[in-house]
Design an enzyme around this catalytic site. Structure first.
Site, PDB file in Angstrom:
ATOM      1  CG  PHE A   1      -1.849   1.105   1.373  1.00 34.70           C
ATOM      2  CD1 PHE A   1      -3.021   1.117   0.637  1.00 34.70           C
ATOM      3  CD2 PHE A   1      -1.595   2.153   2.244  1.00 34.70           C
ATOM      4  CE1 PHE A   1      -3.930   2.158   0.768  1.00 34.70           C
ATOM      5  CE2 PHE A   1      -2.485   3.196   2.383  1.00 34.70           C
ATOM      6  CZ  PHE A   1      -3.659   3.203   1.636  1.00 34.70           C
TER       7      PHE A   1
ATOM      8  CG  ASN B   1      -3.762   3.224   7.569  1.00 36.30           C
ATOM      9  OD1 ASN B   1      -4.982   3.167   7.522  1.00 36.30           O
ATOM     10  ND2 ASN B   1      -3.027   3.655   6.556  1.00 36.30           N
ATOM     11  N   PRO B   2      -5.482   0.099   9.590  1.00 37.72           N
ATOM     12  CG  PRO B   2      -7.486  -0.396  10.681  1.00 37.72           C
ATOM     13  CD  PRO B   2      -6.373   0.631  10.632  1.00 37.72           C
TER      14      PRO B   2
END
Length: 287
Positions: free
Chosen positions: A90, A184-185
């Site tokens: 990500f 920050n899932p």
């Protein structure tokens, strides 16, 4: 060969036509990447009629296909970090810098703070804490093999302890020992499709989708892990979508494991994070 100024003008037009949100900035960053110069130096070179770097058109065409800029250059910038990134991880976002700041502020209050970053991805938050709170002992958890490899590259210089595991079950041998837990899932609802093609087509699904229709299954798993990992009085902060703020505040506020539940805004004024303080209530002590 085109001049740099002409090439930049053409690149801006191409990227704008492709719907790239920041065509001028991206064109200059691509040129800077090829030239090994700063963006400011690129602008100066364009003014004096310097030649465009070889391969510039090819990189512009790649960006016009909405390949993320960071995948092309191999670098993402986050706070004071220059992170190695690429397919399978990500790309860290500016709004997450606010979440990192909250964790850093909490860690600075405690000498030798023990900090855990759940779902570290590229290592952006964990690396920022380790860099900005040098006496902190930082752990980072990541399940994806690809993301783990990027995190290992980024976090090794900072001495972060990196663990490959599902954060729902990770670090059980350290239960009740952390001062700060940050996450920050993945939190996008399972049926939602991100608007930006860079996100939808290039960010890994594992890092995006929250595992339920409301996107809250994985965020709540992060909160449950934080509750078992933190000392009484420990601080938890988690990123989420703006529309999830009310629900998360209500859920954590009703849980006797937590007190002082607060919603935090990002730099755009959106409800982007929720924090809470761990009580001394045992996890099974819901009396």
């Amino acid at each position: 060969m085109d001049s740099l100024d002409e090439a930049l003008r053409a690149a801006v037009s191409t990227l704008a036509d492709a719907g790239v949100p920041s065509p001028r900035a991206d064109a200059e960053l691509l040129a800077a990447h090829l030239l090994g110069e700063s963006v400011g130096r690129v602008r100066a070179l364009a003014l004096v009629g310097a030649a465009a770097p070889e391969g510039f058109g090819e990189l512009v065409a790649e960006r016009a296909r909405r390949v993320p800029l960071q995948h092309i250059t191999g670098v993402a910038y986050f706070r004071g970090l220059e992170l190695a990134v690429g397919p399978g991880v990500f790309i860290p976002r500016p709004e997450t810098e606010t979440v990192a700041q909250l964790a850093i502020d909490a860690a600075r209050l405690i000498p030798g703070a023990r900090v855990a970053d759940l779902g570290t991805g590229s290592g952006a938050i964990a690396g920022s804490v380790a860099q900005e709170v040098p006496d902190a002992l930082v752990f980072a958890v990541e399940l994806s093999d690809l993301a783990f490899a990027w995190a290992e590259r980024n976090l090794t210089p900072f001495g972060v302890t990196l663990v490959r595991a599902d954060y729902a079950e990770a670090l059980t041998e350290h239960n009740g020992t952390f001062d700060v837990v940050v996450s920050n899932p993945p939190y996008i609802p399972t049926e939602a499709v991100p608007r930006e093609s860079e996100v939808a087509e290039h960010d890994p699904d594992m890092a995006l989708y929250g595992g339920s229709a409301d996107g809250l299954r994985l965020p709540l798993a992060a909160a449950a892990s934080a509750a078992r990992l933190l000392k009484p009085g420990g601080y938890f902060v988690m990123e989420h979508a703006e529309v999830q703020a009310t629900a998360l505040a209500a859920i954590l506020g009703a849980d006797p494991s937590w007190t002082t539940v607060l919603t935090h805004q990002d730099l755009s004024g959106r409800d982007r994070a929720t924090s809470a303080t761990r009580t001394d209530m045992p996890l099974d002590g819901r009396k």
